[in-house]
Each structure stands twice: as C-alpha cells, then as structure tokens.
Design a protein around this motif. Structure first.
Motif, PDB file in Angstrom:
ATOM      1  N   LYS A  87       0.819  -1.226   0.000  1.00  0.00           N
ATOM      2  CA  LYS A  87       0.000   0.000   0.000  1.00  0.00           C
ATOM      3  C   LYS A  87       0.847   1.268   0.000  1.00  0.00           C
ATOM      4  O   LYS A  87       0.622   2.172  -0.813  1.00  0.00           O
ATOM      5  CB  LYS A  87      -0.911   0.019   1.243  1.00  0.00           C
ATOM      6  N   THR A  88       1.815   1.326   0.914  1.00  0.00           N
ATOM      7  CA  THR A  88       2.612   2.557   1.025  1.00  0.00           C
ATOM      8  C   THR A  88       3.496   2.732  -0.208  1.00  0.00           C
ATOM      9  O   THR A  88       3.726   3.860  -0.665  1.00  0.00           O
ATOM     10  CB  THR A  88       3.442   2.526   2.326  1.00  0.00           C
ATOM     11  N   THR A  89       3.946   1.630  -0.754  1.00  0.00           N
ATOM     12  CA  THR A  89       4.769   1.705  -1.967  1.00  0.00           C
ATOM     13  C   THR A  89       3.964   2.294  -3.126  1.00  0.00           C
ATOM     14  O   THR A  89       4.442   3.175  -3.849  1.00  0.00           O
ATOM     15  CB  THR A  89       5.295   0.297  -2.322  1.00  0.00           C
TER      16      THR A  89
ATOM     17  N   MET B 189      -3.218   7.538   6.689  1.00  0.00           N
ATOM     18  CA  MET B 189      -4.170   7.079   7.715  1.00  0.00           C
ATOM     19  C   MET B 189      -3.522   6.102   8.691  1.00  0.00           C
ATOM     20  O   MET B 189      -4.158   5.672   9.652  1.00  0.00           O
ATOM     21  CB  MET B 189      -5.348   6.341   7.054  1.00  0.00           C
ATOM     22  N   ASP B 190      -2.286   5.720   8.416  1.00  0.00           N
ATOM     23  CA  ASP B 190      -1.650   4.646   9.176  1.00  0.00           C
ATOM     24  C   ASP B 190      -0.907   5.206  10.393  1.00  0.00           C
ATOM     25  O   ASP B 190      -0.117   6.140  10.244  1.00  0.00           O
ATOM     26  CB  ASP B 190      -0.664   3.901   8.267  1.00  0.00           C
ATOM     27  N   ARG B 191      -1.151   4.609  11.556  1.00  0.00           N
ATOM     28  CA  ARG B 191      -0.466   5.075  12.765  1.00  0.00           C
ATOM     29  C   ARG B 191       1.041   4.828  12.705  1.00  0.00           C
ATOM     30  O   ARG B 191       1.815   5.448  13.419  1.00  0.00           O
ATOM     31  CB  ARG B 191      -1.051   4.391  14.002  1.00  0.00           C
TER      32      ARG B 191
ATOM     33  N   ILE C  72      -4.487   8.459  -0.719  1.00  0.00           N
ATOM     34  CA  ILE C  72      -4.652   8.085   0.687  1.00  0.00           C
ATOM     35  C   ILE C  72      -4.057   6.703   0.945  1.00  0.00           C
ATOM     36  O   ILE C  72      -4.497   5.704   0.368  1.00  0.00           O
ATOM     37  CB  ILE C  72      -6.145   8.097   1.076  1.00  0.00           C
ATOM     38  N   ASP C  73      -3.060   6.682   1.823  1.00  0.00           N
ATOM     39  CA  ASP C  73      -2.442   5.422   2.234  1.00  0.00           C
ATOM     40  C   ASP C  73      -3.166   4.930   3.483  1.00  0.00           C
ATOM     41  O   ASP C  73      -3.246   5.646   4.478  1.00  0.00           O
ATOM     42  CB  ASP C  73      -0.955   5.656   2.539  1.00  0.00           C
ATOM     43  N   SER C  74      -3.721   3.723   3.424  1.00  0.00           N
ATOM     44  CA  SER C  74      -4.498   3.218   4.560  1.00  0.00           C
ATOM     45  C   SER C  74      -3.707   2.141   5.312  1.00  0.00           C
ATOM     46  O   SER C  74      -2.776   1.547   4.774  1.00  0.00           O
ATOM     47  CB  SER C  74      -5.850   2.688   4.071  1.00  0.00           C
TER      48      SER C  74
HETATM   49 MG   LIG Z   1       1.939   0.896   4.744  1.00  0.00          MG
END
Ligand SMILES: [Mg+2]
Ligand SMILES: Nc1ncnc2c1ncn2[C@@H]1O[C@H](COP(=O)(O)OP(=O)(O)OP(=O)(O)O)[C@@H](O)[C@H]1O
Length: 211
Positions: free
Chosen positions: A15-17, A38-40, A78-80
């Motif tokens: 996802k982040t990639t 959105m990721d902690r 949006i990165d979840s």
């Molecule tokens: Mg990620």
C-alpha cells in the motif's frame, strides 16, 4: 478533487509503496497532490519527511484533522493501514473515486484479500459505481507458479487488474530516499515505467470525467 484510496487490510501488501509512488507521479506531472497517511505507523509521512525539497512538491496530511479537500488538491492519494475494516473502511471507500488494491502472489495474501474483496463488493459506493476498484499485482515474477495462481485468482476477482509490478530493489531504494520511481533517472526505471503506465493511464483518463 480526484481521490485515490490504496487499501488492503493484509499487512505488507504494498500500500505505502503504491501510495508514495503514485503521489510522486502526480507531483512529477505538476499536479497539486496531497498524500494522506491514515496509518499510525506513519510510513508515508516518514517517506515524505525524507523527501528532498528540490523534488516535485507533495503535500502531506497525517490523517488527523484536515481533509485534503480543504487544501484544494487536484489529486488526493490516501495510504491506509493494515487491518482497516468497519466504518473506517466504509467511510474511506465512500470518499474515494478509486480504490487500488495491491496484492502479492502468495497463498496468505490471496486468502486474506479474498475476504476484503467480498467486503468491497458489498460497499454501496462500489455497487452504485461511484467508487471504482482495481487490483495491482505486487512483487510479481511472471515466470513463477505463484504468479500464475495469482493471475487465476485475479481473473475471477471481478475487478480489473491494472498492472503487475515487479519485485525490484529500486522500490526499496526509492523508499529510503523519499523518492518515487518518477523522480529517478529514466534509464534506471524504463521497465518499471512500462509496468506503471496502464494504471496511470486509467486514472488520468478518468480525471477528466471525475466527480
Ligand atoms: Mg503501509
Ligand atoms: N514491487 C516491490 N518490489 C520490491 N519491494 C517491494 C515492492 N513493493 C513493496 N516492497 C517492499 O515490501 C515491504 C512492504 O511494502 P509496503 O510498506 O508498501 O506495504 P504496506 O501494505 O504499506 O504495509 P503495511 O500494511 O505494514 O502498511 C516494504 O519494505 C517495501 O519496500
């Protein structure tokens, strides 16, 4: 504003990639882009903090407070987080024009993603075709049997497969340097650009008709 949500509750699916590279692509095209995290764990925010000021600008939002629409962005990426579910997922899907689901070719990833696709299919925004879902094969080596299994799964997933991205060190290097592949010397990423092209085309074609 055009909103792209990158989601798959399976941890480490890519996802982040996809998020960071997609944001980098829009920035490289001179678009006003906001990358929301959105990721902690804040991997996307940390990537942005590593990004050189001389590179095309990406605005960051850490998921608390403001929404990207208050920043009059052309594109919101949006990165979840892993494990996203319930109302948080429904809200994010409802807000998005597109959901991109990265999936890696392993039995664990396929199993976990199967349930997620069922949930997406049941979302009202998806059923009413207000939000479009597409799959991206991640770290795919097309010569392997696992890649064939992924292909078979995706053929029956009911959502289009936009592309398959190779497993390449270049993604790790880019991540370390706050770069996207679109900030790199074209000769280093020629093959990757071809792999990204259908996904980018899909989004850019739709940009003209976006809500
Ligand atoms: Mg990620
Ligand atoms: N195509 C690729 N080639 C090589 N490495 C990759 C590729 N895609 C992802 N990776 C690496 O795999 C790891 C997991 O990817 P990433 O962080 O994008 O997944 P994620 O879905 O955001 O994870 P999480 O669920 O923890 O947020 C990272 O180290 C990333 O650099």
């Amino acid at each position: 504003m055009n909103t792209v949500l990158i989601a798959n509750p399976k941890g480490g699916s890519g996802k982040t990639t996809i998020s960071t590279n997609l944001a980098g692509y829009f920035a490289s095209r001179g678009k006003h882009v906001v990358l929301s995290d959105m990721d902690r764990q804040k991997s996307a925010s940390a990537w942005l903090a590593r990004r050189d000021e001389a590179l095309p600008l990406i605005h960051g939002l850490d998921g608390r407070g403001k929404h990207a629409d208050s920043l009059s962005a052309e594109w919101s990426v949006i990165d979840s987080p892993a494990g996203i579910h319930g109302d948080k997922l429904s809200d994010a899907v409802k807000r998005a024009d597109w959901v991109i689901v990265p999936i890696q070719p392993s039995a664990f990833d396929i199993g976990a993603t199967e349930d997620f696709l069922d949930i997406l299919r049941a979302e009202k925004a998806v059923r009413k075709e207000r939000t479009f879902v597409a799959m991206v094969g991640m770290r795919v080596d097309t010569r392997t049997r696992t890649a064939l299994k992924l292909q078979a799964f995706l053929d029956n997933a009911g959502f289009p497969v936009m592309t398959n991205l190779r497993d390449g060190q270049i993604y790790m290097q880019a991540a370390e340097q706050g770069m996207s592949l679109f900030d790199m010397r074209p000769s280093l990423v020629a093959r990757d650009m071809q792999q990204w092209a259908p996904l980018l085309q899909w989004l850019m074609d739709a940009e003209r008709h976006a809500k």
